[in-house]
Design a protein around this motif. Structure first.
Motif, PDB file in Angstrom:
ATOM      1  N   ASP A  86       0.828  -1.218   0.000  1.00 45.04           N
ATOM      2  CA  ASP A  86       0.000   0.000   0.000  1.00 45.04           C
ATOM      3  C   ASP A  86       0.860   1.265   0.000  1.00 45.04           C
ATOM      4  OD1 ASP A  86      -2.093  -1.747   0.171  1.00 45.04           O
ATOM      5  OD2 ASP A  86      -2.613  -1.290   2.254  1.00 45.04           O
ATOM      6  N   TRP A  87       2.130   1.132   0.422  1.00 47.15           N
ATOM      7  CA  TRP A  87       3.006   2.304   0.495  1.00 47.15           C
ATOM      8  C   TRP A  87       3.554   2.715  -0.874  1.00 47.15           C
ATOM      9  CZ3 TRP A  87       6.238   0.312   5.286  1.00 47.15           C
ATOM     10  CH2 TRP A  87       5.442   0.414   6.444  1.00 47.15           C
ATOM     11  N   ILE A  88       3.336   1.908  -1.883  1.00 50.70           N
ATOM     12  CA  ILE A  88       3.817   2.270  -3.223  1.00 50.70           C
ATOM     13  C   ILE A  88       2.859   3.317  -3.793  1.00 50.70           C
ATOM     14  CG2 ILE A  88       4.376   1.418  -5.538  1.00 50.70           C
ATOM     15  CD1 ILE A  88       4.712  -1.372  -4.280  1.00 50.70           C
ATOM     16  N   GLY A  89       3.386   4.497  -4.097  1.00 46.72           N
ATOM     17  CA  GLY A  89       2.551   5.611  -4.541  1.00 46.72           C
ATOM     18  C   GLY A  89       2.064   5.463  -5.979  1.00 46.72           C
ATOM     19  N   ASP A  90       1.145   6.362  -6.364  1.00 46.96           N
ATOM     20  CA  ASP A  90       0.528   6.287  -7.695  1.00 46.96           C
ATOM     21  C   ASP A  90       1.546   6.417  -8.826  1.00 46.96           C
ATOM     22  OD1 ASP A  90      -1.903   5.904  -6.566  1.00 46.96           O
ATOM     23  OD2 ASP A  90      -2.532   8.010  -6.683  1.00 46.96           O
ATOM     24  N   ALA A  91       2.503   7.342  -8.676  1.00 43.03           N
ATOM     25  CA  ALA A  91       3.492   7.554  -9.745  1.00 43.03           C
ATOM     26  C   ALA A  91       4.311   6.281  -9.955  1.00 43.03           C
ATOM     27  CB  ALA A  91       4.394   8.724  -9.379  1.00 43.03           C
ATOM     28  N   ALA A  92       4.714   5.661  -8.836  1.00 46.01           N
ATOM     29  CA  ALA A  92       5.515   4.438  -8.925  1.00 46.01           C
ATOM     30  C   ALA A  92       4.695   3.294  -9.528  1.00 46.01           C
ATOM     31  CB  ALA A  92       6.036   4.059  -7.542  1.00 46.01           C
ATOM     32  N   ARG A  93       3.390   3.272  -9.226  1.00 46.92           N
ATOM     33  CA  ARG A  93       2.526   2.226  -9.789  1.00 46.92           C
ATOM     34  C   ARG A  93       2.486   2.324 -11.314  1.00 46.92           C
ATOM     35  NH1 ARG A  93      -1.632   0.069  -5.698  1.00 46.92           N
ATOM     36  NH2 ARG A  93      -0.497   0.490  -3.793  1.00 46.92           N
ATOM     37  N   GLU A  94       2.430   3.559 -11.804  1.00 52.52           N
ATOM     38  CA  GLU A  94       2.415   3.736 -13.264  1.00 52.52           C
ATOM     39  C   GLU A  94       3.744   3.346 -13.890  1.00 52.52           C
ATOM     40  OE1 GLU A  94      -0.245   3.861 -15.092  1.00 52.52           O
ATOM     41  OE2 GLU A  94      -1.157   3.756 -13.102  1.00 52.52           O
ATOM     42  N   LYS A  95       4.832   3.608 -13.167  1.00 55.31           N
ATOM     43  CA  LYS A  95       6.153   3.192 -13.674  1.00 55.31           C
ATOM     44  C   LYS A  95       6.223   1.670 -13.777  1.00 55.31           C
ATOM     45  CE  LYS A  95       8.840   6.948 -11.652  1.00 55.31           C
ATOM     46  NZ  LYS A  95       9.913   7.237 -10.690  1.00 55.31           N
ATOM     47  N   LEU A  96       5.666   0.984 -12.774  1.00 52.68           N
ATOM     48  CA  LEU A  96       5.658  -0.486 -12.791  1.00 52.68           C
ATOM     49  C   LEU A  96       4.895  -0.988 -14.011  1.00 52.68           C
ATOM     50  CD1 LEU A  96       4.902  -1.455  -9.055  1.00 52.68           C
ATOM     51  CD2 LEU A  96       7.015  -1.921 -10.308  1.00 52.68           C
ATOM     52  N   ARG A  97       3.723  -0.386 -14.241  1.00 53.05           N
ATOM     53  CA  ARG A  97       2.866  -0.820 -15.346  1.00 53.05           C
ATOM     54  C   ARG A  97       3.586  -0.624 -16.691  1.00 53.05           C
ATOM     55  NH1 ARG A  97      -2.455  -1.227 -14.442  1.00 53.05           N
ATOM     56  NH2 ARG A  97      -2.460   0.578 -13.056  1.00 53.05           N
ATOM     57  N   ALA A  98       4.226   0.549 -16.832  1.00 51.51           N
ATOM     58  CA  ALA A  98       4.940   0.842 -18.081  1.00 51.51           C
ATOM     59  C   ALA A  98       6.093  -0.148 -18.292  1.00 51.51           C
ATOM     60  CB  ALA A  98       5.463   2.277 -18.054  1.00 51.51           C
ATOM     61  N   TYR A  99       6.624  -0.673 -17.200  1.00 54.04           N
ATOM     62  CA  TYR A  99       7.743  -1.622 -17.236  1.00 54.04           C
ATOM     63  C   TYR A  99       7.254  -3.045 -17.516  1.00 54.04           C
ATOM     64  CZ  TYR A  99      12.154  -3.701 -15.496  1.00 54.04           C
ATOM     65  OH  TYR A  99      13.333  -4.385 -15.365  1.00 54.04           O
ATOM     66  N   GLY A 100       5.923  -3.247 -17.488  1.00 47.96           N
ATOM     67  CA  GLY A 100       5.367  -4.574 -17.771  1.00 47.96           C
ATOM     68  C   GLY A 100       4.951  -5.354 -16.539  1.00 47.96           C
ATOM     69  N   ILE A 101       4.952  -4.694 -15.379  1.00 45.94           N
ATOM     70  CA  ILE A 101       4.511  -5.355 -14.143  1.00 45.94           C
ATOM     71  C   ILE A 101       3.213  -4.680 -13.688  1.00 45.94           C
ATOM     72  CG2 ILE A 101       5.059  -5.858 -11.730  1.00 45.94           C
ATOM     73  CD1 ILE A 101       8.044  -5.566 -12.496  1.00 45.94           C
ATOM     74  N   VAL A 102       2.135  -5.453 -13.578  1.00 48.77           N
ATOM     75  CA  VAL A 102       0.879  -4.879 -13.113  1.00 48.77           C
ATOM     76  C   VAL A 102       1.015  -4.541 -11.628  1.00 48.77           C
ATOM     77  CG1 VAL A 102      -1.587  -5.287 -12.775  1.00 48.77           C
ATOM     78  CG2 VAL A 102      -0.444  -6.187 -14.810  1.00 48.77           C
TER      79      VAL A 102
END
Lengths: 163, 260
Positions: A86-102
């Protein structure tokens, strides 16, 4: 010596060794920084108890701060409160998605000792956007990820588990 | 990666014993599961068992470090894990018996994770704050292990003729060992009174409440309870333990103090 603000900025450039698209700060591993005239204390929390990346992360933090002239770097491990995705922020979540990790879908589960069985989340493929996906395994290449496959573009992808 | 702060404590022998039981259950099951690496029936399960093993060994590291601090004799996690003699290990016998096949391994993970989820839920409120912190962390991991193993128990039990027969054989073999988890003993009584944690015997009904419905759904027949007794948590282990320790301790016994 470094100011706290400078130290946070420096550490925000230190990538997680297994998910290098996000920093150790973005993952929420760094809990506190305390600057002293002769050095700095870094309070860290491990993600999973057995995460093999923990030692590399500690080394990277130390090297980065020392190279910037922080002086003596003291590391302190803190388990409480336990790390949560839950501590992973929104910006980091989008970076993960762009990297191929949901990124984690929703908040970490609390409660019920009863096992949750055969419940499958419908995830959106990070490559083609299809929801025609299936879970291959609750576990993956690292402790923090599950393995999925997209039945539209036929590519495998990973899911950062909520915990 | 970094030393956890050394605490000066006045821990009772029962307190140390209780933490060691938790630590050794995690360590020995983690060691057994690591044997699957490269040998599981499919690659996804190879990864799963290796990941569960990693979680357990990670939990064991935290718990052994804590036990060493409570003991106050300067023993670190490595000395606790690799340089004790067999009689000093406090894991229940179920954790040390051989993996045998995927059915027995899965069923043991199921019994063990169901127990750990219930235990960690209680220990989150332990009067020992370090143990409470370890519990909060381990609970999250144990829930994943329980989901994973319970799904497989149902698939295997309610699967093919062969998978059913193997899982039933695993249940017949493992069931008597599960009684050891809940056997009353003076350590548990002292700990329950102190507020450090629950007596394990108090978790039996809740544990059966988790495992029996899954075994039923898996079409497996639960054997009757027998007078069979095992004593691993008192340090009296089966013939399998020495072999496991010989493998696990080899490096530290051969090259004392060796570090990566």
């Amino acid at each position: 010596m470094l100011t706290e603000e400078q130290a946070w900025k420096l550490l925000d450039e230190v990538p997680d060794p297994e998910v290098p698209v996000v920093s150790v700060v973005e993952l929420g591993i760094i809990r506190e920084l305390h600057c002293r005239p002769d050095g700095i204390t870094v309070v860290v929390t491990p993600t999973y108890s057995g995460c093999p990346a923990t030692e590399v992360i500690g080394l990277s933090i130390r090297e980065t701060l020392q190279a910037a002239g922080a002086g003596k770097v003291d590391m302190e491990t803190r388990l409480d409160p336990a790390w949560t995705s839950d501590w992973i922020g929104d910006a980091a979540r989008e970076k993960l998605r762009a990297y191929g990790i949901v990124p984690p879908d929703g908040r970490a589960a609390v409660g019920a000792a009863q096992p949750i069985r055969f419940v499958r989340k419908t995830l959106t493929c990070p490559r083609c956007g299809s929801t025609n996906t299936e879970r291959l395994s609750e576990f993956g290449s690292t402790a923090c990820k599950a393995t999925y496959r997209c039945k539209s573009c036929l590519e495998p992808f990973e899911y950062f588990k909520p915990i | 990666m970094v030393a956890t702060m050394t605490q000066q404590t006045t821990a009772t022998p029962e307190h140390i014993e209780y933490v060691l039981r938790l630590a050794d259950n995690a360590l020995i099951l983690g060691q057994r599961l690591s044997e699957w690496c490269g040998h599981a029936p499919v690659i996804e399960e190879d990864l799963a068992l290796a990941n569960i093993s990693l979680d357990l060994v990670g939990q064991a590291r935290l718990l052994l470090t804590h036990a060493g601090n409570l003991e106050g004799k300067g023993r670190d996690e490595d000395q606790m894990a690799f340089l004790r003699v067999e009689r000093d290990y406090r894991n229940v016998t179920m954790m040390e018996v051989p993996n045998e096949d995927f059915g027995r391994t899965t069923l043991r993970n199921f019994f063990s994770s169901a127990f750990q989820v219930l235990l960690w839920e209680k220990l989150v409120k332990s009067s020992d704050s370090e143990l409470a912190a370890i519990a909060a962390k381990s609970l999250k991991e144990a829930r994943y292990h329980l989901n994973h193993s319970s799904e497989w128990v149902i698939r295997l039990g309610d699967g093919t003729e062969v998978s059913h027969a193997k899982t039933q054989a695993a249940l017949d073999y493992l069931w008597p060992y599960t009684a050891e988890l809940f056997a009353a003993n003076p350590t548990d009584e002292a700990i329950a009174a102190s507020g450090v944690g629950p007596a394990w015997s108090s978790l039996e009904a809740a544990w059966e409440g988790v495992v029996l419905p899954v075994l039923g759904e898996a079409t497996l027949v639960v054997p009757a309870r027998t007078p069979f007794k095992s004593y691993g948590k008192f340090g009296r282990h089966s013939e399998h333990m020495g072999h496991l320790l010989a493998t696990m301790q080899y490096m530290q016994r051969t090259y004392p103090g060796a570090q990566w």
